[in-house]
Design a protein around this motif. Sequence first.
Motif, PDB file in Angstrom:
ATOM      1  N   UNK A  62       0.828  -1.205   0.000  1.00 45.54           N
ATOM      2  CA  UNK A  62       0.000   0.000   0.000  1.00 45.54           C
ATOM      3  C   UNK A  62       0.866   1.259   0.000  1.00 45.54           C
ATOM      4  N   UNK A  63       1.924   1.250   0.811  1.00 42.63           N
ATOM      5  CA  UNK A  63       2.824   2.414   0.869  1.00 42.63           C
ATOM      6  C   UNK A  63       3.549   2.615  -0.462  1.00 42.63           C
ATOM      7  N   UNK A  64       4.030   1.534  -1.056  1.00 41.64           N
ATOM      8  CA  UNK A  64       4.716   1.640  -2.354  1.00 41.64           C
ATOM      9  C   UNK A  64       3.775   2.151  -3.442  1.00 41.64           C
ATOM     10  N   UNK A  65       2.550   1.667  -3.432  1.00 39.35           N
ATOM     11  CA  UNK A  65       1.573   2.100  -4.438  1.00 39.35           C
ATOM     12  C   UNK A  65       1.268   3.586  -4.280  1.00 39.35           C
ATOM     13  N   UNK A  83      -5.433  11.282   2.002  1.00 35.28           N
ATOM     14  CA  UNK A  83      -6.050  10.223   1.207  1.00 35.28           C
ATOM     15  C   UNK A  83      -5.437   8.869   1.569  1.00 35.28           C
ATOM     16  N   UNK A  84      -4.131   8.853   1.775  1.00 32.62           N
ATOM     17  CA  UNK A  84      -3.434   7.628   2.167  1.00 32.62           C
ATOM     18  C   UNK A  84      -3.871   7.198   3.565  1.00 32.62           C
ATOM     19  N   UNK A 131       1.340  -3.614  -6.940  1.00 36.75           N
ATOM     20  CA  UNK A 131       2.210  -3.517  -5.761  1.00 36.75           C
ATOM     21  C   UNK A 131       1.855  -4.540  -4.684  1.00 36.75           C
ATOM     22  N   UNK A 132       0.601  -4.965  -4.664  1.00 37.84           N
ATOM     23  CA  UNK A 132       0.194  -5.974  -3.688  1.00 37.84           C
ATOM     24  C   UNK A 132       0.396  -7.394  -4.219  1.00 37.84           C
ATOM     25  N   UNK A 133       0.888  -7.502  -5.455  1.00 40.96           N
ATOM     26  CA  UNK A 133       1.189  -8.807  -6.030  1.00 40.96           C
ATOM     27  C   UNK A 133      -0.020  -9.574  -6.504  1.00 40.96           C
TER      28      UNK A 133
END
Length: 162
Positions: A62-65, A83-84, A131-133
């Motif tokens: 989530x952070x990377x996205x 928003x994050x 990003x979550x695979x």
Amino acid sequence: AEYMGNSKITPCIGLSNWALDPAKMNRAIYMSRGNPDREELKNTARGICQDSLQMLPLVNGLANAFYKIKQPQKRDDYYGLRDFYFLLKMLKSVSDQLTNEKSPSIVERVVRRNFGGSDVTDENVQIFIDELGWKTSDTTGPPPVLDMVEECLAFQATQFTA
């Protein structure tokens, strides 16, 4: 709040992605900070989600996205940290529903709700999925707009009632 004579002093904190009105600045302390890097986002996400075991495996993705979405925005600060934060808090509120089968669809819905409203909504969803695979086929696709509006109104109604 603290009392001074007959008047009551109430502190207030305002958060904004936009520049503040200079005329109002004489009544406030202005603190500005730069954009967080990936590690700061991950630490923040871990802090928000620390008591949710279902959320912890998703934190890095989530952070990377969010970091990827935040960098190349057409309009500066269209998506901001609030928003994050809200994405994390919404996912945490439904974390009991996060299972291997349901997680991609739940995350997609929350991402669309927090990072929708622009011409790059589908791209944003895809970034989170990647990003979550996960695969796009793992999700159920965009929900009907009316469902999203009703869900938002219902959430706001419960949020402000005791």
